[in-house]
Design a protein around this motif. Sequence first.
Motif, PDB file in Angstrom:
ATOM      1  N   GLU A   1      39.112  33.590  33.623  1.00  0.00           N
ATOM      2  CA  GLU A   1      39.597  33.652  35.283  1.00  0.00           C
ATOM      3  C   GLU A   1      40.734  34.351  35.672  1.00  0.00           C
ATOM      4  N   ASP A   2      41.761  34.055  34.449  1.00  0.00           N
ATOM      5  CA  ASP A   2      43.008  34.497  35.341  1.00  0.00           C
ATOM      6  C   ASP A   2      43.601  35.423  35.138  1.00  0.00           C
TER       7      ASP A   2
ATOM      8  N   ARG B   1      41.349  37.481  37.495  1.00  0.00           N
ATOM      9  CA  ARG B   1      42.127  37.634  38.929  1.00  0.00           C
ATOM     10  C   ARG B   1      43.111  39.142  38.920  1.00  0.00           C
TER      11      ARG B   1
ATOM     12  N   TRP C   1      41.734  42.768  39.648  1.00  0.00           N
ATOM     13  CA  TRP C   1      41.126  42.884  40.236  1.00  0.00           C
ATOM     14  C   TRP C   1      42.364  43.010  41.383  1.00  0.00           C
ATOM     15  N   GLN C   2      42.701  42.157  41.499  1.00  0.00           N
ATOM     16  CA  GLN C   2      44.400  42.525  42.194  1.00  0.00           C
ATOM     17  C   GLN C   2      44.940  44.273  41.921  1.00  0.00           C
TER      18      GLN C   2
END
Length: 334
Positions: free
Chosen positions: A197-198, A201, A204-205
């Motif tokens: 997940e990290d 993220r 995506w950022q």
Amino acid sequence: MPSKLKGSVSRRTEQRVVEEDALSQGSNASSTSNMEDKPKIGSGDGANFDLILKERREFRRENKEQFDNIREDINGIAKRMDEAEERIMEAETSIQASEEMLLELAKLQTQVEAKLTDLEGHSRRENIRIHGVVEGAEEGATSVINFVESLLRNGLGIPPTTAFNIERAHRALGVKPPVGAPPRSFVVKFAGYRLNEDILRRAWQARGFDFQGKKVFLDNDYAPEIQRRRKEYTAAKAALTEKNIRFQTPFPARLRVHYSEGMVTYNSAQEATEDMVKRGLSVNLVKGHTTLLEQIKQRMWQSYGKKVNKGGMAQMPSFREKLQAFRRQSDDTA
């Protein structure tokens, strides 16, 4: 009276009598001839009448026999129609029962497929997919795991102190695409979903990163059914990107669009494209995927006026009942 005068009178009287006799004889002759011209009714005429009556009786007898034969044929046809109607009604009941069982099986299959998709999605929670890496770019590395780790560290700026704990990494299964075709994605499995997940993220950022002149982006490793449903939003996302409208694709396969009027969430590509067309966006309409359950419902017999048989199963009305509406009204109700 003188003798000459008496003689002339007597002669005239005799002549008149002779004329009257001649007239009477002529009239008698004419009457006799008229009587001879009239037909005479004798015993032969009675025989003709008997012959006519006999032929008439035979004609009536033959007609009666023919009508009796026709009546027997009609009764036989009615009996056969009753038997055929009973068999058709039994077949209708059997078909409807089979359709209802098939419908229940289709519902059960849909539920099982949903559970399998959910379980498969949970088993892929620790995986990520890397799209856009050129085919053969990993050939110079010692292993695919080392290549992926170096790619992510350099592309996302992850410090060397962060341990990746990659268990497996490989190209997506399938035949190597020809030159110029989109490359196969990388499937990477981490030891835990938190690092997964990290990394997602961060990607995506940053909205992806460049590698060898190509745009690389990351996403979850979805189940094939979820991938198919999410892929249906391609045209809608392209139209939103062209208009600089922000959107998101929540799990499992939805589209959340942030319009100036407010946020709208779509549950299918067909729903999204239809609403976007109404809003004035240029996008091709996407026809929704018809499931097996929907196909069975569409092809099932449309029943009306259902009744229940002895076994408690709903059955279709018989053809006699269906044709009742077409029967001629009686004189009482006319």
